[in-house]
Design an enzyme around this catalytic site. Structure first.
Site, PDB file in Angstrom:
ATOM      1  CG  HIS A   1      24.736  34.941  11.330  1.00 19.37           C
ATOM      2  ND1 HIS A   1      26.046  35.318  11.375  1.00 19.37           N
ATOM      3  CD2 HIS A   1      24.318  34.882  12.618  1.00 19.37           C
ATOM      4  CE1 HIS A   1      26.431  35.491  12.640  1.00 19.37           C
ATOM      5  NE2 HIS A   1      25.393  35.225  13.417  1.00 19.37           N
TER       6      HIS A   1
ATOM      7  CG  ASP B   1      19.462  14.119  -9.233  1.00 19.65           C
ATOM      8  OD1 ASP B   1      19.770  13.470  -8.199  1.00 19.65           O
ATOM      9  OD2 ASP B   1      20.311  14.667  -9.955  1.00 19.65           O
TER      10      ASP B   1
ATOM     11  CB  CYS C   1      21.184  16.585  -6.935  1.00 15.57           C
ATOM     12  SG  CYS C   1      22.346  17.948  -6.679  1.00 15.57           S
TER      13      CYS C   1
ATOM     14  CG  HIS D   1      22.136  38.354  11.467  1.00 16.66           C
ATOM     15  ND1 HIS D   1      23.369  38.445  10.867  1.00 16.66           N
ATOM     16  CD2 HIS D   1      22.371  38.127  12.784  1.00 16.66           C
ATOM     17  CE1 HIS D   1      24.316  38.266  11.772  1.00 16.66           C
ATOM     18  NE2 HIS D   1      23.734  38.080  12.943  1.00 16.66           N
TER      19      HIS D   1
ATOM     20  CB  THR E   1      27.310  17.919  -6.344  1.00 15.71           C
ATOM     21  OG1 THR E   1      26.288  18.668  -7.017  1.00 15.71           O
ATOM     22  CG2 THR E   1      28.134  17.138  -7.362  1.00 15.71           C
TER      23      THR E   1
HETATM   24  C1  RB5 Z   1      23.392  13.714 -11.886  1.00 12.92           C
HETATM   25  O1  RB5 Z   1      24.255  12.829 -12.506  1.00 12.92           O
HETATM   26  C2  RB5 Z   1      24.169  14.826 -11.213  1.00 12.92           C
HETATM   27  O2  RB5 Z   1      24.705  15.665 -12.154  1.00 12.92           O
HETATM   28  C3  RB5 Z   1      23.264  15.586 -10.266  1.00 12.92           C
HETATM   29  O3  RB5 Z   1      22.782  14.705  -9.312  1.00 12.92           O
HETATM   30  C4  RB5 Z   1      23.875  16.717  -9.481  1.00 12.92           C
HETATM   31  O4  RB5 Z   1      25.069  16.310  -8.865  1.00 12.92           O
HETATM   32  C5  RB5 Z   1      24.028  18.000 -10.154  1.00 12.92           C
HETATM   33  O5  RB5 Z   1      24.408  19.014  -9.544  1.00 12.92           O
END
Ligand code: RB5
Length: 143
Positions: free
Chosen positions: A98, A8, A65, A133, A67
């Site tokens: 695994h 994203d 993204c 596994h 996080t």
């Molecule tokens: C975008 O602001 C953020 O929410 C997205 O990149 C991500 O971290 C969501 O899990």
């Protein structure tokens, strides 16, 4: 390998760098965007990339993204996909050995680019151990 990439708006720079790194390493890259700075919804890019893996059109995917969590949640809803949030070298290796993970997820708001590239390299180079596994991995997808 054929490798899908997607991100994203929070991880465009990192996705572009991963794509270039993969091409330089001899892989074929399928880029599912996003490409600009405009705000987008991560499922719109992560899902088609994960589906390419689920259908066997890509061998692996690297999804990014802010996080790493959002793209991981999306990818793990796709049949045949096992997506790992690759937070360190141990998980880069063990998610492959695994769990036969086929999608690596990263968070550009807390992981540095050099680390993302190194972890991607480990993820792609590590084989699945199979054996006991294999049976466990086969039990992951809903029947
Ligand atoms: C975008 O602001 C953020 O929410 C997205 O990149 C991500 O971290 C969501 O899990």
């Amino acid at each position: 390998m054929k490798i899908a990439v997607a991100c994203d708006h929070a991880a465009v720079r990192e996705k572009e760098a991963v794509a270039q790194f993969l091409r330089d390493s001899g892989h074929e890259v399928l880029d599912f965007g996003t490409r600009g700075d405009s705000s987008v919804d991560y499922p719109d890019h992560a899902r088609p990339a994960a589906e390419a893996v689920g259908r066997g059109e890509a061998d692996r995917a690297v999804l990014l993204c802010g996080t790493g969590l959002g793209v991981m949640y999306v990818a793990n809803k796709v049949k045949g996909v096992r997506a790992a949030l690759v937070v360190n070298p141990f998980l880069a290796e063990m998610s492959r050995r695994h769990n036969d993970a086929n999608v690596a997820c990263f968070g550009a708001r807390w992981q540095e680019l050099p680390s993302i590239l190194t972890l991607t390299e480990t993820f792609l180079a590590t084989p699945f151990e199979g054996g006991r596994h294999q049976r466990r991995v086969e039990k992951i997808d809903p029947r």
